[in-house]
Design an enzyme around this catalytic site. Structure first.
Site, PDB file in Angstrom:
ATOM      1  N   ASN A 107      29.664  26.082  10.436  1.00 15.45           N
ATOM      2  CA  ASN A 107      30.611  25.050  10.013  1.00 15.45           C
ATOM      3  C   ASN A 107      31.910  25.130  10.820  1.00 15.45           C
ATOM      4  O   ASN A 107      32.099  24.391  11.774  1.00 15.45           O
ATOM      5  CB  ASN A 107      30.891  25.188   8.514  1.00 15.45           C
ATOM      6  CG  ASN A 107      31.420  23.896   7.904  1.00 15.45           C
ATOM      7  OD1 ASN A 107      32.169  23.157   8.537  1.00 15.45           O
ATOM      8  ND2 ASN A 107      31.036  23.618   6.676  1.00 15.45           N
ATOM      9  N   ASP A 108      32.793  26.031  10.439  1.00 13.32           N
ATOM     10  CA  ASP A 108      34.119  26.077  11.061  1.00 13.32           C
ATOM     11  C   ASP A 108      34.056  26.328  12.566  1.00 13.32           C
ATOM     12  O   ASP A 108      34.900  25.834  13.311  1.00 13.32           O
ATOM     13  CB  ASP A 108      34.967  27.168  10.402  1.00 13.32           C
ATOM     14  CG  ASP A 108      35.157  26.918   8.913  1.00 13.32           C
ATOM     15  OD1 ASP A 108      35.330  25.747   8.537  1.00 13.32           O
ATOM     16  OD2 ASP A 108      35.102  27.891   8.132  1.00 13.32           O
TER      17      ASP A 108
END
Length: 460
Positions: free
Chosen positions: A386-387
């Site tokens: 994700n990040d």
């Protein structure tokens, strides 16, 4: 006997260093671990052979208890829980050092008659060891989700409180060094350090946990080395310095990978396991896809790059991913794996998972190496990351992750994201990648989704 013990220590330290050399790659990592472990056994034997050693019954009981608890725990732990185990075992090391320092204080009547350096190094070891133990327990709780992954802080009172706790511990130590033999001062130092360890780690969010684990590991090593100086134990000095130095280097590398300073990470306040606000997904529509469409898209690609993240670890999808990659390679498609330094929840988490699935080491590509290849990539398959793929890190100065080096997956011709839902990652922010026109989302458990893709590829 003293000379023989010295020779054993030299052999042990040589094995430590040679074993570390083996950890530079998955192919030699297991052998390197065994070599280093052999060195530690030799170092323990050398310590037990040191003249004046006694209390053999207590030593045997301690070794037995440690083996009974440690061996089953290490053998049964799942790869998804490996970061928690590392945090816990590292904390136990720091706690052991703090207890040894307390015992030394009691047996020497407050270091009465001992050289000044013995008191200084022992008290330093007690302070750092206690911080490491209690801080590691909090890190374990956050990773195990027994404690919220959100930053937990006292806002503007947080840093002043940390400074007060540190000053209390230092003041108690100074009083002991200057001649006081009151045991309450030693207890005060340990308690203040314990509170400091808790208060330092609580405000740190889940996104920074890999760096925290590495930092606490370095602290445990330094405390062990300091205790070795106080006890004149060569094994503790050398092993502690190796752990402290390597942990410090790794912490610095991890911090650079997030484009954050270590003081900023220790100050806390960044990263948590929060979901997106209700309605945010509707405001920015995404495109969904199916396993069949994903399989067709990859089957006609020339190059596929797999981007693994913590979602792959949770689903234990690494073996299914490996099978998928083999099917693609059988069709003449080039497959590589893009590894971000802080993907997962501990340093090297993705490397360990993929090595467990026998993924060839040559296919694991570090961020700096693979980023230039995304422009020539037909399909980037993001599995639970994700990040580390969020373009906001480059484009949005207002984003909390702005400036963090990321994997440039959005430069690929097509991006497919495997994810359970639209929930945010550890940084607690939305991922702009999900709304890119080139991105499609395959929702569901990563292992099940990859398994469906594998079946579709077999049918093609």
């Amino acid at each position: 006997m003293t000379s023989f013990v010295g020779v054993l220590y030299i052999v042990a330290f040589a094995l430590f260093i040679y074993g570390l050399m083996g950890l530079t790659g998955p192919r030699t990592a297991v052998r390197g671990n065994w070599i280093a472990a052999t060195g530690m056994v030799i170092a323990v034997v050398a310590t037990l052979l040191t003249p004046g050693m006694s209390n053999w019954v207590l030593i045997a009981i301690g070794i037995l208890l440690g083996a009974v608890v440690g061996v089953p725990a290490a053998r049964r732990v799942k790869m998804t829980a490996m970061p928690q185990m590392v945090a816990l075992f590292n904390g136990v090391g720091g706690g052991a050092v703090a207890l040894i320092a307390w015992v030394e204080f009691r047996t020497s009547d407050g270091y009465d008659g001992e050289p000044r350096y013995v008191a200084i190094t022992s008290l330093f070891a007690a302070l750092i060891g206690s911080v490491s133990f209690w801080g590691s327990l909090i890190a374990f709780g956050k990773l195990q989700e027994k404690i919220s992954g959100q930053p937990i802080a006292l806002r503007r009172w947080q840093q002043p409180l940390n400074v007060v706790l540190l000053l209390i511990a230092i003041a108690a130590g100074v009083l002991v060094i200057t001649g006081s033999t009151l045991e309450i001062l030693m207890i005060l130092l340990l308690v203040a350090a314990a509170a400091l360890g808790v208060m330092v780690v609580l405000p740190i969010g889940g996104a920074d946990m890999p760096v925290v684990i590495s930092l606490l590991n370095a602290c445990t090593g330094l405390s062990a080395a300091a205790m070795g100086l106080a006890l004149q134990n060569t094994a503790l000095i050398v092993a502690g310095m190796i752990v402290g130095a390597s942990g410090s280097i790794l912490t610095n590398l991890m911090a650079k990978a997030m484009n954050r300073s270590i003081p900023a990470i220790v100050a806390g306040g960044f990263g948590g396991t929060t979901a997106l606000a209700a309605g945010s997904a509707e405001a920015r529509p995404v495109r969904s896809t199916s396993a069949a469409d994903t399989a067709i898209q990859m089957a006609y690609a020339g190059k596929v790059v797999v981007v693994p993240g913590y979602g792959m670890a949770v689903a234990q999808a690494q073996h299914a991913v490996r099978e998928m990659a083999q099917l693609l390679e059988g069709k003449g498609i080039s497959v590589a794996y893009a590894i971000h330094p802080v993907a997962g929840r501990m340093p090297g988490h993705m490397n360990v998972l993929l090595a467990e699935a026998d993924v060839p080491y040559e296919q694991l590509r570090e961020m700096d190496e693979i980023n230039s290849e995304f422009a020539q990539t037909d399909v980037a398959l993001v599995i639970g990351a994700n990040d580390v793929t969020n373009p906001a890190a480059r484009t949005d100065p207002g984003s909390p992750i702005y400036g963090m080096p990321i994997l440039d997956v959005n430069a690929s011709r097509s991006v497919i994201v495997l994810k359970r839902s639209m929930n945010s990652g550890f940084a607690g922010i939305d991922n702009d990648l999900f709304y890119d026109p080139k991105t499609t989302m395959l929702f569901g458990d990563a292992k099940s989704s990859v398994g469906e893709i594998v079946e579709e590829l077999k049918a093609l």
